[in-house]
Design a protein around this motif. Structure first.
Motif, PDB file in Angstrom:
ATOM      1  N   UNK A  44      40.024  80.831  38.363  1.00 24.79           N
ATOM      2  CA  UNK A  44      40.468  80.381  39.548  1.00 24.79           C
ATOM      3  C   UNK A  44      40.678  81.586  40.897  1.00 24.79           C
ATOM      4  N   UNK A  45      40.394  81.222  41.909  1.00 15.19           N
ATOM      5  CA  UNK A  45      40.793  82.170  43.019  1.00 15.19           C
ATOM      6  C   UNK A  45      41.776  81.916  43.993  1.00 15.19           C
ATOM      7  N   UNK A  46      42.469  82.531  44.305  1.00  8.28           N
ATOM      8  CA  UNK A  46      43.736  82.166  45.074  1.00  8.28           C
ATOM      9  C   UNK A  46      43.706  82.552  46.551  1.00  8.28           C
ATOM     10  N   UNK A  47      44.028  81.679  47.344  1.00  7.07           N
ATOM     11  CA  UNK A  47      43.965  81.921  48.898  1.00  7.07           C
ATOM     12  C   UNK A  47      45.027  81.386  49.386  1.00  7.07           C
ATOM     13  N   UNK A  48      45.557  81.964  50.585  1.00  9.83           N
ATOM     14  CA  UNK A  48      46.644  81.412  51.396  1.00  9.83           C
ATOM     15  C   UNK A  48      46.303  80.053  51.817  1.00  9.83           C
ATOM     16  N   UNK A  49      47.233  79.208  52.158  1.00  7.54           N
ATOM     17  CA  UNK A  49      47.336  77.865  52.674  1.00  7.54           C
ATOM     18  C   UNK A  49      46.442  77.982  54.056  1.00  7.54           C
ATOM     19  N   UNK A  50      46.723  78.980  54.814  1.00  7.75           N
ATOM     20  CA  UNK A  50      46.047  79.574  56.029  1.00  7.75           C
ATOM     21  C   UNK A  50      45.572  80.734  56.099  1.00  7.75           C
ATOM     22  N   UNK A  51      44.202  81.078  55.934  1.00 11.65           N
ATOM     23  CA  UNK A  51      43.776  82.489  56.410  1.00 11.65           C
ATOM     24  C   UNK A  51      43.215  82.655  57.817  1.00 11.65           C
ATOM     25  N   UNK A  52      43.812  83.112  58.678  1.00 10.80           N
ATOM     26  CA  UNK A  52      43.338  82.924  60.104  1.00 10.80           C
ATOM     27  C   UNK A  52      42.847  84.360  60.413  1.00 10.80           C
ATOM     28  N   UNK A  53      41.522  84.323  60.933  1.00 13.83           N
ATOM     29  CA  UNK A  53      41.003  85.628  61.405  1.00 13.83           C
ATOM     30  C   UNK A  53      41.624  85.884  62.835  1.00 13.83           C
ATOM     31  N   UNK A  54      42.116  87.132  62.965  1.00 14.16           N
ATOM     32  CA  UNK A  54      42.661  87.311  64.604  1.00 14.16           C
ATOM     33  C   UNK A  54      41.529  87.980  65.269  1.00 14.16           C
ATOM     34  N   UNK A  55      41.108  87.164  66.507  1.00 13.20           N
ATOM     35  CA  UNK A  55      39.768  87.757  66.987  1.00 13.20           C
ATOM     36  C   UNK A  55      40.192  87.939  68.565  1.00 13.20           C
ATOM     37  N   UNK A  56      39.915  88.784  69.426  1.00 17.30           N
ATOM     38  CA  UNK A  56      40.024  89.016  70.781  1.00 17.30           C
ATOM     39  C   UNK A  56      39.039  87.861  71.424  1.00 17.30           C
ATOM     40  N   UNK A  57      39.948  87.286  72.360  1.00 16.63           N
ATOM     41  CA  UNK A  57      39.001  86.535  73.466  1.00 16.63           C
ATOM     42  C   UNK A  57      38.489  86.915  74.402  1.00 16.63           C
ATOM     43  N   UNK A  58      38.695  88.449  74.709  1.00 15.24           N
ATOM     44  CA  UNK A  58      37.992  89.036  75.911  1.00 15.24           C
ATOM     45  C   UNK A  58      37.621  90.330  75.443  1.00 15.24           C
ATOM     46  N   UNK A 198      50.035  78.312  48.365  1.00 11.40           N
ATOM     47  CA  UNK A 198      48.688  78.874  48.032  1.00 11.40           C
ATOM     48  C   UNK A 198      47.487  77.988  47.531  1.00 11.40           C
ATOM     49  N   UNK A 199      46.605  78.296  47.796  1.00 13.83           N
ATOM     50  CA  UNK A 199      45.625  77.213  47.159  1.00 13.83           C
ATOM     51  C   UNK A 199      44.864  78.078  45.905  1.00 13.83           C
ATOM     52  N   UNK A 200      44.508  77.508  44.682  1.00 17.75           N
ATOM     53  CA  UNK A 200      43.737  77.732  43.711  1.00 17.75           C
ATOM     54  C   UNK A 200      42.588  76.920  43.479  1.00 17.75           C
ATOM     55  N   UNK A 268      53.471  75.846  45.287  1.00 22.32           N
ATOM     56  CA  UNK A 268      54.376  76.735  46.250  1.00 22.32           C
ATOM     57  C   UNK A 268      54.656  78.104  46.064  1.00 22.32           C
ATOM     58  N   UNK A 269      54.960  78.995  47.279  1.00 20.51           N
ATOM     59  CA  UNK A 269      55.016  80.355  46.796  1.00 20.51           C
ATOM     60  C   UNK A 269      56.221  80.885  47.829  1.00 20.51           C
ATOM     61  N   UNK A 270      57.437  80.443  47.129  1.00 21.28           N
ATOM     62  CA  UNK A 270      58.884  80.788  48.025  1.00 21.28           C
ATOM     63  C   UNK A 270      58.838  82.074  48.000  1.00 21.28           C
TER      64      UNK A 270
END
Length: 376
Positions: A44-58, A198-200, A268-270
């Motif tokens: 299995x590959x483990x990923x966070x529940x939300x993996x958000x790329x932070x990109x500039x809008x300007x 986390x998601x597996x 869960x990943x407390x």
């Protein structure tokens, strides 16, 4: 004299000694059926529940970086600040245009107020009033447009303050202060991973999928998922993760290139022990009812086949080929070749020969009902 010596020697041979001793005792057991929980493990590959790329809008130069790689951040926390001289000027210009538009509205309103009583007294033509009212409406529209431009410029200025959209852990930061960044950049400024859960992600092939689905209750996918048992996670160091998870989704299509289907389990990943990008194994239980279990030590291999010595009514042993489906701990699940109630030799197989008569010594069965095993 020589004949006498040969005769004495033959009487003292090991074969004659064994014949003289008669049948030897061997431990035997009966084949019994058991309900077994088998644990299959899937990479299995483990990923966070939300993996958000932070990109500039300007577009702009990075003026300040308020966080570091691996930092824990909260939703709304400031991460980066971009230089904003041009945007400041645009906001000031837009604000000035709003003031101009407001003045034009006031001027047009004055003209309407001036013309209106004159029209009522028939001093001037009604057309002039309509023209003044039209100019007022146009001025009001210009004011609305100027206000929209101002809000847009102000919003772009706000975009220079880049904040975290979620609670999480900061990933790598490929840029440094002074770097020019924008909406077209291939790399994001960073990634914020929400790892409170986390998601597996793991896959089953078509055969495993069919076997798995046959064990599940329910007609719809949602009902089948709801009936799934809890799953465990084996970490990279071989330890079992403290918290159990559950399967949330099953992909609706089989990948035609790999012949596999994707599953997603949530854990869960407390304590933030798990991080995005690590690997592990999902340990998935499945129930095998009325399984015939046979200890591995009670079998032997010959020419690629697995055999067991069964004992007939005359206490003579006979080798019998068996088919096995899984190896679970120190036992095999037998699918063909044995039946419940048959007696087999449990140990000491190296001393046995085909058709050899033994003295059976009954012992406890190899396994009990409702046993649980891990199949790696």
């Amino acid at each position: 004299m020589a004949i006498t010596v040969i005769g004495l020697a033959s009487c003292n041979s090991p074969a004659n000694k064994q014949m003289g001793r008669g049948p030897m005792p061997f431990p035997v057991q009966k084949v019994e059926k058991s309900n077994v929980t088998v644990y299959n493990e899937y990479a299995a590959n483990i990923e966070g529940e939300e993996n958000i790329e932070i990109r500039p809008k300007v577009d702009g130069f990075i003026d300040k970086i308020y966080i570091d790689e691996g930092s824990e951040v909260k939703k709304g926390q400031l991460l980066f600040k971009l230089s904003a001289e041009t945007l400041n000027q645009q906001v000031n210009a837009a604000s000035a245009n709003v003031e101009v538009a407001k003045a034009q509205v006031v001027s047009a309103q004055v003209e309407v107020d001036k013309v209106s009583p004159l029209v009522q007294k028939n001093i001037i033509s009604p057309v002039q009033l309509k023209t003044a009212e039209s100019n007022l409406n146009a001025a009001k529209a210009q004011l609305i447009a100027a206000q929209a431009d101002y809000m847009n410029a102000k919003e772009n200025l706000d975009y220079t303050f880049i904040k975290s959209p979620v609670d999480g852990i900061v990933g790598s930061i490929p840029y440094r202060i002074g770097s020019l960044v924008g909406r077209s950049e291939a790399k994001p400024l960073t990634t914020v991973s929400n790892i409170s859960n986390v998601y597996a992600y793991f896959t089953l092939n078509e055969k495993q999928l069919l076997q798995f689905n046959r064990q599940l209750d329910g007609k719809s996918v949602a009902q089948k998922i709801k009936s799934l048992p809890a799953v465990e996670l084996i970490l990279a160091d071989g330890s079992v993760y403290d918290h159990k998870g559950r399967i949330e989704t099953i992909n609706g299509m089989v990948n035609p290139r790999t012949g596999s289907i994707s599953y997603r389990a949530i854990f869960p990943n407390p304590d933030n022990l798990l991080r995005s990008g690590i690997s592990g194994k999902v340990k998935l239980p499945s129930q095998v009812d009325n399984a015939l279990l046979l200890p591995q030590k009670s079998t032997f291999e010959l020419q690629g086949k697995r055999f067991v010595y069964v004992v007939d009514k005359d206490n003579k042993v006979k080798s019998k080929a068996i088919d096995i489906s899984k190896s679970v701990n120190q036992n095999y699940i037998v699918t063909n070749g044995l039946e419940a109630g048959q007696v087999y030799v449990a140990d000491g197989l190296i001393k046995l020969r085909e058709g050899m008569q033994i003295i059976p010594q009954s012992g406890s069965t190899a396994t009990g009902n409702n046993a649980a095993y891990s199949n790696k």
